[in-house]
Structures are given as structure tokens and as C-alpha cells.
Design a protein around this motif. Sequence first.
Motif, PDB file in Angstrom:
ATOM      1  N   VAL A 144      -3.746 -24.718  -6.698  1.00 42.61           N
ATOM      2  CA  VAL A 144      -2.833 -25.489  -7.557  1.00 42.61           C
ATOM      3  C   VAL A 144      -3.560 -25.955  -8.810  1.00 42.61           C
ATOM      4  CG1 VAL A 144      -1.445 -27.593  -7.706  1.00 42.61           C
ATOM      5  CG2 VAL A 144      -1.400 -26.218  -5.624  1.00 42.61           C
ATOM      6  N   VAL A 145      -4.792 -26.412  -8.647  1.00 40.61           N
ATOM      7  CA  VAL A 145      -5.572 -26.839  -9.819  1.00 40.61           C
ATOM      8  C   VAL A 145      -5.768 -25.667 -10.773  1.00 40.61           C
ATOM      9  CG1 VAL A 145      -7.800 -27.746 -10.595  1.00 40.61           C
ATOM     10  CG2 VAL A 145      -6.708 -28.693  -8.551  1.00 40.61           C
ATOM     11  N   ASN A 146      -6.040 -24.493 -10.244  1.00 42.25           N
ATOM     12  CA  ASN A 146      -6.224 -23.324 -11.099  1.00 42.25           C
ATOM     13  C   ASN A 146      -4.950 -22.946 -11.850  1.00 42.25           C
ATOM     14  OD1 ASN A 146      -8.913 -22.987 -10.403  1.00 42.25           O
ATOM     15  ND2 ASN A 146      -8.485 -21.545  -8.755  1.00 42.25           N
ATOM     16  N   LEU A 147      -3.803 -23.227 -11.261  1.00 40.57           N
ATOM     17  CA  LEU A 147      -2.523 -22.869 -11.891  1.00 40.57           C
ATOM     18  C   LEU A 147      -1.991 -23.970 -12.818  1.00 40.57           C
ATOM     19  CD1 LEU A 147      -0.672 -21.267  -8.848  1.00 40.57           C
ATOM     20  CD2 LEU A 147      -1.278 -20.099 -10.973  1.00 40.57           C
ATOM     21  N   LEU A 148      -2.044 -25.219 -12.356  1.00 41.77           N
ATOM     22  CA  LEU A 148      -1.369 -26.314 -13.060  1.00 41.77           C
ATOM     23  C   LEU A 148      -2.319 -27.390 -13.581  1.00 41.77           C
ATOM     24  CD1 LEU A 148       1.640 -26.944 -10.641  1.00 41.77           C
ATOM     25  CD2 LEU A 148       1.717 -25.794 -12.858  1.00 41.77           C
ATOM     26  N   ASP A 149      -3.460 -27.541 -12.951  1.00 40.45           N
ATOM     27  CA  ASP A 149      -4.411 -28.606 -13.277  1.00 40.45           C
ATOM     28  C   ASP A 149      -3.710 -29.964 -13.381  1.00 40.45           C
ATOM     29  OD1 ASP A 149      -6.863 -29.709 -13.713  1.00 40.45           O
ATOM     30  OD2 ASP A 149      -7.229 -28.728 -15.636  1.00 40.45           O
ATOM     31  N   PRO A 150      -3.069 -30.416 -12.297  1.00 46.58           N
ATOM     32  CA  PRO A 150      -2.316 -31.673 -12.358  1.00 46.58           C
ATOM     33  C   PRO A 150      -3.240 -32.871 -12.573  1.00 46.58           C
ATOM     34  CG  PRO A 150      -2.529 -30.943 -10.093  1.00 46.58           C
ATOM     35  CD  PRO A 150      -3.056 -29.824 -10.945  1.00 46.58           C
ATOM     36  N   ASP A 151      -2.661 -33.965 -13.052  1.00 45.32           N
ATOM     37  CA  ASP A 151      -3.439 -35.183 -13.269  1.00 45.32           C
ATOM     38  C   ASP A 151      -3.790 -35.854 -11.954  1.00 45.32           C
ATOM     39  OD1 ASP A 151      -3.390 -35.289 -16.226  1.00 45.32           O
ATOM     40  OD2 ASP A 151      -1.228 -35.401 -15.904  1.00 45.32           O
ATOM     41  N   VAL A 152      -2.948 -35.697 -10.939  1.00 43.45           N
ATOM     42  CA  VAL A 152      -3.196 -36.291  -9.631  1.00 43.45           C
ATOM     43  C   VAL A 152      -2.449 -35.475  -8.586  1.00 43.45           C
ATOM     44  CG1 VAL A 152      -1.260 -37.908  -9.868  1.00 43.45           C
ATOM     45  CG2 VAL A 152      -3.123 -38.458  -8.290  1.00 43.45           C
ATOM     46  N   ILE A 153      -3.021 -35.393  -7.399  1.00 38.86           N
ATOM     47  CA  ILE A 153      -2.368 -34.795  -6.240  1.00 38.86           C
ATOM     48  C   ILE A 153      -2.120 -35.916  -5.242  1.00 38.86           C
ATOM     49  CG2 ILE A 153      -2.611 -33.197  -4.299  1.00 38.86           C
ATOM     50  CD1 ILE A 153      -4.447 -31.502  -6.153  1.00 38.86           C
ATOM     51  N   VAL A 154      -0.880 -36.056  -4.809  1.00 39.82           N
ATOM     52  CA  VAL A 154      -0.492 -37.113  -3.874  1.00 39.82           C
ATOM     53  C   VAL A 154      -0.062 -36.465  -2.562  1.00 39.82           C
ATOM     54  CG1 VAL A 154       1.059 -39.057  -3.453  1.00 39.82           C
ATOM     55  CG2 VAL A 154       0.249 -38.596  -5.776  1.00 39.82           C
ATOM     56  N   LEU A 155      -0.558 -36.999  -1.455  1.00 45.93           N
ATOM     57  CA  LEU A 155      -0.222 -36.470  -0.136  1.00 45.93           C
ATOM     58  C   LEU A 155       0.715 -37.413   0.602  1.00 45.93           C
ATOM     59  CD1 LEU A 155      -3.736 -35.278   1.150  1.00 45.93           C
ATOM     60  CD2 LEU A 155      -2.100 -34.044  -0.295  1.00 45.93           C
ATOM     61  N   GLY A 156       1.759 -36.846   1.203  1.00 42.58           N
ATOM     62  CA  GLY A 156       2.678 -37.580   2.061  1.00 42.58           C
ATOM     63  C   GLY A 156       2.900 -36.809   3.346  1.00 42.58           C
ATOM     64  N   GLY A 157       3.657 -37.379   4.281  1.00 42.75           N
ATOM     65  CA  GLY A 157       3.868 -36.749   5.577  1.00 42.75           C
ATOM     66  C   GLY A 157       2.812 -37.203   6.572  1.00 42.75           C
ATOM     67  N   GLY A 158       3.006 -36.841   7.831  1.00 40.99           N
ATOM     68  CA  GLY A 158       2.180 -37.363   8.912  1.00 40.99           C
ATOM     69  C   GLY A 158       0.696 -37.116   8.752  1.00 40.99           C
ATOM     70  N   MET A 159       0.287 -35.917   8.311  1.00 40.62           N
ATOM     71  CA  MET A 159      -1.134 -35.621   8.170  1.00 40.62           C
ATOM     72  C   MET A 159      -1.772 -36.410   7.029  1.00 40.62           C
ATOM     73  SD  MET A 159      -2.125 -33.634  10.606  1.00 40.62           S
ATOM     74  CE  MET A 159      -3.743 -33.138   9.997  1.00 40.62           C
ATOM     75  N   SER A 160      -0.977 -36.930   6.121  1.00 42.93           N
ATOM     76  CA  SER A 160      -1.530 -37.718   5.011  1.00 42.93           C
ATOM     77  C   SER A 160      -2.120 -39.030   5.500  1.00 42.93           C
ATOM     78  CB  SER A 160      -0.456 -38.002   3.959  1.00 42.93           C
ATOM     79  OG  SER A 160       0.482 -38.970   4.413  1.00 42.93           O
ATOM     80  N   ASN A 161      -1.832 -39.401   6.748  1.00 41.76           N
ATOM     81  CA  ASN A 161      -2.384 -40.630   7.313  1.00 41.76           C
ATOM     82  C   ASN A 161      -3.773 -40.440   7.913  1.00 41.76           C
ATOM     83  OD1 ASN A 161      -0.083 -42.274   6.722  1.00 41.76           O
ATOM     84  ND2 ASN A 161       0.991 -41.284   8.413  1.00 41.76           N
ATOM     85  N   VAL A 162      -4.298 -39.222   7.865  1.00 42.19           N
ATOM     86  CA  VAL A 162      -5.668 -38.963   8.314  1.00 42.19           C
ATOM     87  C   VAL A 162      -6.603 -39.317   7.158  1.00 42.19           C
ATOM     88  CG1 VAL A 162      -7.278 -37.235   9.218  1.00 42.19           C
ATOM     89  CG2 VAL A 162      -4.843 -37.137   9.842  1.00 42.19           C
ATOM     90  N   ASP A 163      -7.164 -40.505   7.197  1.00 43.97           N
ATOM     91  CA  ASP A 163      -7.856 -41.062   6.032  1.00 43.97           C
ATOM     92  C   ASP A 163      -9.064 -40.248   5.598  1.00 43.97           C
ATOM     93  OD1 ASP A 163      -6.055 -43.144   5.726  1.00 43.97           O
ATOM     94  OD2 ASP A 163      -7.196 -44.520   6.989  1.00 43.97           O
ATOM     95  N   ARG A 164      -9.706 -39.551   6.505  1.00 44.25           N
ATOM     96  CA  ARG A 164     -10.913 -38.811   6.120  1.00 44.25           C
ATOM     97  C   ARG A 164     -10.606 -37.688   5.129  1.00 44.25           C
ATOM     98  NH1 ARG A 164     -13.611 -35.631  11.014  1.00 44.25           N
ATOM     99  NH2 ARG A 164     -14.036 -33.962   9.519  1.00 44.25           N
ATOM    100  N   LEU A 165      -9.364 -37.237   5.058  1.00 44.68           N
ATOM    101  CA  LEU A 165      -9.016 -36.170   4.119  1.00 44.68           C
ATOM    102  C   LEU A 165      -9.346 -36.554   2.679  1.00 44.68           C
ATOM    103  CD1 LEU A 165      -5.515 -35.000   5.451  1.00 44.68           C
ATOM    104  CD2 LEU A 165      -7.757 -34.015   5.945  1.00 44.68           C
ATOM    105  N   TYR A 166      -9.220 -37.830   2.362  1.00 46.32           N
ATOM    106  CA  TYR A 166      -9.427 -38.274   0.981  1.00 46.32           C
ATOM    107  C   TYR A 166     -10.914 -38.346   0.624  1.00 46.32           C
ATOM    108  CZ  TYR A 166      -4.607 -39.202   1.893  1.00 46.32           C
ATOM    109  OH  TYR A 166      -3.292 -39.041   2.263  1.00 46.32           O
ATOM    110  N   GLN A 167     -11.774 -38.328   1.643  1.00 47.16           N
ATOM    111  CA  GLN A 167     -13.209 -38.271   1.398  1.00 47.16           C
ATOM    112  C   GLN A 167     -13.717 -36.824   1.383  1.00 47.16           C
ATOM    113  OE1 GLN A 167     -12.079 -40.974   3.736  1.00 47.16           O
ATOM    114  NE2 GLN A 167     -12.030 -41.919   1.721  1.00 47.16           N
ATOM    115  N   THR A 168     -13.130 -35.955   2.195  1.00 44.72           N
ATOM    116  CA  THR A 168     -13.673 -34.601   2.359  1.00 44.72           C
ATOM    117  C   THR A 168     -13.039 -33.571   1.421  1.00 44.72           C
ATOM    118  OG1 THR A 168     -12.089 -34.182   4.150  1.00 44.72           O
ATOM    119  CG2 THR A 168     -14.266 -35.014   4.770  1.00 44.72           C
TER     120      THR A 168
END
Length: 303
Positions: free
Chosen positions: A239-263
Motif C-alpha cells: 500500500v505504501v508503494n502504491l499510495l504512500d498514505p499519511d497514516v495507516i489505521v487498524l480496526g477490527g478484532g486483530m487491531s487489539n493485539v498491541d504488539r502489532l504497533y511495535q513490530t
Amino acid sequence: MRIGIDLGGTKTEVIALSDQGVQLFRHRVDTPRNDYQGTVRTIVELVQLAETQTGERGSVGVGIPGTLSPFTRLVKNANSTWLNGQPLDKDLAHALQREVRIANDANCLAVSEAVDGAGAGQALVFAVIIGTGSGAGLAINGASRTGSNGVAGEWGHNPLPWMDADELRYREEVPCYCGLQGCIETFVSGTGFATDYQRLSGITRKGAEIVQLIDQQDPLAELTIGRYELRLAKSLAQVVNLLDPDVIVLGGGMSNVDRLYQTVPGLMKKWVFGRECETPVLKAQHGDSSGVRGAAWLWPLEG
């Protein structure tokens, strides 16, 4: 007042917001599954309930697990299949005697987080749902972008990029409901996370149970989340290669796995062209309210 409806496969929710985004009313009921006319009636009743409870009349926006075809103006691509082929916006407009705006639920997530959430003030917000299924949406300057074919942001139904040998086997073993193989959704949804654990362990567990095992340093659960993080990172790097967004926001059940934001942000760099990437990957600020809030914000302030 802005009224938003989040039409889910099992629950339908209404919210009423003031111009300042303050919640005035919120209520949730069961969705009449496989009943189109019942679904229309449920939405109408929720709008009427919100107006009765607040004493105000509002604009109406609806988020759906599909999209309106720009060619036929009928619903398409909805996993709530009884909506497909139906003129939902026209039927609701007739019943409510006002224009009704409809958008994909992931686009509603993007709008909500762009207006007053994790992506507030950012020009291009890419919002991802990683729940039972997996999809994404775009908000540009706070407005939903659907595209000329009505499929902008359908990230989950592109193939997982840069597949390794095991992912190629997974592609053959786990076909997508859309009829293709190797879709990102089959890998990075909560369902895909649980499926991969089952392939590794031979044991069927829910995603939340696997996350608990990760906290207990279970080696197979740790292996599963490590593979998941790599797959999510590859998919977002594309997605970054295509759009280079300013921010990526995660929602849904897996978004509650806090380690994702570090790794995940660090892992993305390997697959971003030039190996440089500082794109923030953030949890949806409004959590499970983002979809219904975004539906309300389909009517912007100047509307």
C-alpha cells in the motif's frame, strides 16, 4: 444532527452525532439475516428511534459490508449476500423521505478516523479492518474515496505479495470466498490468523485464545503471530508503494493485539521501495464505534 447506521452481518447499529461529533444516541439490534425487506425496515426503525429519542431530524449515512455499483446503482460485493443486487439507497430514501448516503464499512472507518480519530488532520488515511474478514478504505481530506468502479481500497482481495513456499501452499489449501486464491484476507483476517495456527498445531482455537497463549509464551502461538506480522507488514508495504498514505489505521478484532504497533512498522521497511518508511500504523481511536461514526460523517460539516 447526523445519523449513522452500521449494517453488519449480525448486528445493525445506529448513532446520532452533533455537529461537534458528540454522541447523542446509540443503539444496536440484531440484523435480519437473509431478509432484505426486513433489513430495510430495521434501518428505518433505527433512524426513527434516534430522532424520537433526540427530538431532532438528521441526515442519514449507512455503512455496508459491500458497495454500490457506480454502473447499476445496486449493491455488489457484500458478504451479507441478501443485499447484493438491491437498490438499497433508493429504497431507504423512499422510506425515509430524504437522501441517504451509502459507503463501504471500511471506508466509513477511514472517514471516522480521518475526521476526529487517529488520522485527524491527515490528507490521506488508509484504514484496514482485520476482523472476521479483512478489507480497507480510503479517506481523502476526510471524504470517502470509492473510485470509478466502486472498489477503491479493496486491499483484502489482492494477492498476498512476495509469497514464500509455505504461503504458496497456504494459497492452495485456503481458497477465498470471492473465488480466487491467495487473497490477503485469507492470511491477515482474524479467521486467517486462527487458520494458520490450526495448520501449525492441528488444534482449532479462536483468535482470542491464541493471543492468550502468546502472552503465556507458547511457542506455536508465538510462531503464528510472527508469521502474521510478516504477512501484514508485506501487505501494508505494498500500500505504501502504491499510495504512500499519511497514516495507516487498524480496526477490527486483530487491531487489539498491541504488539502489532511495535513490530509491523519496522518490518514494513524491507518491502517498501528504497527501504525507507516512517508511515505511522495506529489503532483506530474510536474502536468499534468507528464504522457507525464514519457513516454519520458521510455528510460533512458543510453538508
